[in-house]
Design a protein around this motif. Structure first.
Motif, PDB file in Angstrom:
ATOM      1  N   SER A 191      59.415  32.069 -17.958  1.00 35.67           N
ATOM      2  CA  SER A 191      60.695  32.302 -18.310  1.00 35.67           C
ATOM      3  C   SER A 191      61.259  30.770 -18.699  1.00 35.67           C
ATOM      4  CB  SER A 191      61.876  32.877 -17.416  1.00 35.67           C
ATOM      5  OG  SER A 191      61.301  34.338 -17.261  1.00 35.67           O
TER       6      SER A 191
ATOM      7  N   ASN B 195      68.495  34.743 -22.209  1.00 38.24           N
ATOM      8  CA  ASN B 195      68.350  35.780 -21.083  1.00 38.24           C
ATOM      9  C   ASN B 195      67.911  37.182 -21.634  1.00 38.24           C
ATOM     10  OD1 ASN B 195      68.571  36.148 -18.392  1.00 38.24           O
ATOM     11  ND2 ASN B 195      70.823  37.015 -18.637  1.00 38.24           N
ATOM     12  N   GLU B 196      67.199  36.902 -22.669  1.00 38.70           N
ATOM     13  CA  GLU B 196      66.646  38.441 -23.321  1.00 38.70           C
ATOM     14  C   GLU B 196      65.421  38.403 -22.642  1.00 38.70           C
ATOM     15  OE1 GLU B 196      66.981  37.959 -27.297  1.00 38.70           O
ATOM     16  OE2 GLU B 196      68.940  38.122 -27.616  1.00 38.70           O
ATOM     17  N   VAL B 197      64.910  39.716 -22.370  1.00 39.30           N
ATOM     18  CA  VAL B 197      63.704  39.825 -21.857  1.00 39.30           C
ATOM     19  C   VAL B 197      62.735  40.228 -22.990  1.00 39.30           C
ATOM     20  CG1 VAL B 197      62.351  41.758 -20.709  1.00 39.30           C
ATOM     21  CG2 VAL B 197      64.807  41.495 -19.937  1.00 39.30           C
TER      22      VAL B 197
ATOM     23  N   ARG C 100      62.508  36.027 -19.434  1.00 35.39           N
ATOM     24  CA  ARG C 100      63.442  36.008 -20.324  1.00 35.39           C
ATOM     25  C   ARG C 100      63.358  34.672 -20.977  1.00 35.39           C
ATOM     26  NH1 ARG C 100      67.412  39.688 -18.567  1.00 35.39           N
ATOM     27  NH2 ARG C 100      67.079  40.522 -16.520  1.00 35.39           N
ATOM     28  N   ASN C 101      64.127  34.572 -22.196  1.00 37.45           N
ATOM     29  CA  ASN C 101      64.152  33.352 -22.933  1.00 37.45           C
ATOM     30  C   ASN C 101      65.637  32.801 -22.849  1.00 37.45           C
ATOM     31  OD1 ASN C 101      66.074  35.202 -24.209  1.00 37.45           O
ATOM     32  ND2 ASN C 101      65.187  35.508 -26.028  1.00 37.45           N
TER      33      ASN C 101
ATOM     34  N   GLY D   7      65.063  45.169 -16.955  1.00 36.03           N
ATOM     35  CA  GLY D   7      65.401  43.797 -16.802  1.00 36.03           C
ATOM     36  C   GLY D   7      65.410  43.524 -15.436  1.00 36.03           C
TER      37      GLY D   7
END
Length: 634
Positions: free
Chosen positions: A81, A206-208, A202-203, A175
């Motif tokens: 991440s 904060n997206e999975v 996550r990027n 998540g």
């Protein structure tokens, strides 16, 4: 005749052995029972504590192992991440090296992996299509594992329906981190059951965009739980959150549902509710009674359950060993006590037997002495009775003699008075005779004168004188009684009447009278002499009677002393009789005591356990000693 009764009873030594040995044996039995029961409870409680400690330790070890695996997965996802959030170019080779190094650093892990959404890693999926660690579309799905040696291959089934794709789909959609219950995957061409720990990647927004994780092989849990034993006994098993047996002593049960094995066991209900279990169960291996402790623990939010089971036989083995040791020690101690008691009883019995012999001899001697004393007392009593009878007869004789002496004394007093009176009368008679002699001489003179004067009345005078002489003679013969004087007087009167007639004879009579008077004078003189002699004899008789009276008085005094001596002797005889009675009573008492002593000897002999004779009855006659008759003192 004495009847000998031989009694055979348990001797003192045997009694002491039985009583003390039995008491010691009972005490040791109670002690062994108490120790066995107490030790069984204590050892059972200790075993329960040890089992619980083992279960807790194993649950902690499993939890630590799972937590470490989860931490590795979390760290891997965090690093990836961070790389994605940095917006720097990410090289797949670098990621491969990172995962490889991670796997090499954690030898417990079977594999480490990451699965990205299409073009989510570097946007170059098309460039890696069909290459190692990528799928046919080039999507990065690298999986480093140890099956067949450390190598890289691609993850599979991530896009298939649940549960095959749960390791990817659950974290991706939620998540959240996830622990995937044991599941069989095809790894390196082999079906391997693993537990997966997954964490979302996550990027910067904060997206999975993917999921990273690690796999733990089921066999590692099997090895871990197989060492979970208490004292080298029992077994353990591990149940996952979905009820799958992660570890079990029978390998064919691993991966199957616990309900298939536990069935109606209360452990299953505690596992479902997540509660700790403590209790007795039937062994799932051999069906024998066992004690089980179940400890629940959470891996993240997922509840797992570890159970440690110990057979009751092995759990109480130490108690049984202690009980057997107590029994052996008790048997040895009892044998030693019995041996010591036997020696002690023997040492006690010997002097008691000597005492019994001495007491029996003493009792026989006492009985013999009592018989002799009783016989002597009886003889003394009989002698006292005979002496008392003789004394009574002697006392009667003495009393008669005393009475006779008293009568003789009285008679002697009377005789003395008579003699005194007689002496006085003889003296008076002697005086009278003297006077008579004088009178006779005067009469003779007067007769001569009368003869001369009255010759005519010679015959009458002669007769008168003759009658007077006769009267004197009668008076002398008659003594105090003068009855004949009246007759003489009558004759004198008759003669007076005849005086006239006999005057011629007067002279002759006077002559005759003178001659007779002379003769009478001679006789009177002789009588006077004899009266003097009688008076002297009377005085001597009076003296002798006085002496006899004095002797009688002395005899009376002596007889009184003899009577008092007889009375004193009678008292002595009475005392001797009383002493004889007391001796006889003492002999009876001594005989009773000897008989009682024989009973004691008999009882003591029975106590010691030797063959004994029944005690003899007393040989002394029960009749009382004869009483001495009372003697009446004179």
């Amino acid at each position: 005749m004495e009847t000998k009764v031989r009694k055979f009873r348990l001797g003192l030594q045997t009694r002491m052995l039985v009583l003390i040995g039995g008491t010691v044996l009972a005490a040791f039995a109670v002690t062994v029972a108490v120790v066995a029961s107490t030790s069984a409870r204590s050892i059972k409680a200790l075993s329960i504590d040890r089992t619980r400690e083992t279960a807790v330790a194993n649950s902690r070890e499993v939890k630590d192992k799972l937590d470490r695996a989860a931490g590795v997965a979390r760290d891997l996802a965090g690093v990836l991440s961070g790389l994605k959030a940095s917006k720097l170019p990410v090289e797949r080779n670098a990621v491969d090296q990172l995962i490889r190094q991670l796997l090499e650093a954690n030898p417990d892990l079977l594999g480490a992996w990451n699965v990205w959404e299409p073009n989510a890693l570097d946007g170059r999926d098309a460039d890696y299509a069909g290459k190692p660690g990528s799928d046919a579309q080039g999507r990065y799905v690298a999986y480093w594992n140890r099956v067949g040696g450390l190598h890289l291959e691609g993850c599979v089934d991530y896009d298939k329906p649940s549960p095959a794709s749960d390791y990817y789909q659950k974290p991706l959609k939620s998540g959240q981190e996830a622990v995937i219950d044991p599941f069989t995957y095809s790894i390196g061409g082999k079906d391997v059951m693993v537990v997966s720990f997954c964490a979302p990647i996550r990027n910067a927004d904060n997206e999975v965009v993917g999921v990273a994780g690690v796999d733990l092989p089921m066999e590692s849990f099997q090895r871990l739980i197989s060492h979970a034993r208490v004292g080298g006994f029992g077994y353990g098993f591990l149940v996952a959150a979905d009820g799958t047996l992660v570890a079990f002593p029978q390998a064919d049960a691993v991966g199957k549902k616990a309900a298939d094995r536990l069935k109606d066991s209360p452990i299953l209900e505690s596992q479902k509710t997540g509660q700790e279990f403590v209790g007795e169960v039937s062994s799932l291996v051999d069906g024998r009674p066992a004690y089980a402790i179940g400890i629940p623990f959470n891996i993240g939010r997922t509840p797992w359950y570890v159970v440690i089971t110990v057979p009751l036989e092995q759990m109480l083995e130490e108690a049984v060993h202690l009980r057997n040791l107590c029994i052996v020690i008790g048997a040895i101690a009892t044998a030693l006590v019995v041996f010591v008691v036997a020696l002690l009883a023997r040492q006690i019995a010997r002097p008691i037997l000597r005492i019994i012999s001495g007491l029996e001899t003493a009792a026989e001697q006492m009985t013999s002495s009592a018989n002799e004393v009783a016989a002597a007392g009886s003889n003394i009593a009989e002698g006292s009775s005979e002496s008392a009878s003789a004394l009574e007869e002697t006392a009667s004789a003495v009393e008669e003699i005393t009475s006779m002496v008293n009568r003789n004394s009285e008679d002697l007093g009377k005789a003395h008075s008579v003699v005194v009176t007689t002496v006085e009368k003889v003296s008076n008679a002697n005086s009278s005779m003297i006077e008579l002699k004088t009178s006779m001489e005067q009469i003779s003179t007067a007769s001569k004168e009368t003869q001369e004067i009255v010759k005519t009345i010679d015959e009458i005078a002669f007769q008168t004188n003759l009658l007077a002489l006769n009267a004197a003679v009668e008076a002398a013969r008659a003594g105090a009684a003068g009855a004949g004087f009246a007759v003489v007087a009558d004759e004198v009167r008759s003669l007076a009447q005849r005086t006239a007639e006999a005057a011629k004879h007067t002279t002759n009579l006077i002559e005759g009278s003178v001659g007779r008077i002379n003769t009478a004078a001679v006789q009177t003189s002789t009588t006077n002499t004899e009266f003097a002699q009688v008076s002297e004899a009377s005085r001597e008789l009076s003296m002798y009677i006085s002496q006899v009276a004095a002797a009688s008085t002395e005899q009376k005094s002596g007889i009184s002393e003899v009577s008092r001596a007889i009375e004193a002797l009678n008292q002595v005889v009475q005392r001797n009789a009383a002493v004889a009675e007391e001796s006889s009573a003492a002999a009876h008492t001594m005989s009773s005591q000897a008989e009682q002593l024989q009973h004691y000897v008999h009882d003591l002999s029975v106590l010691v356990g030797v063959a004994v004779n029944a005690p003899k009855s007393s040989a002394i006659a029960e009749s009382p000693a004869p009483d001495a008759p009372p003697v009446t003192p004179a």
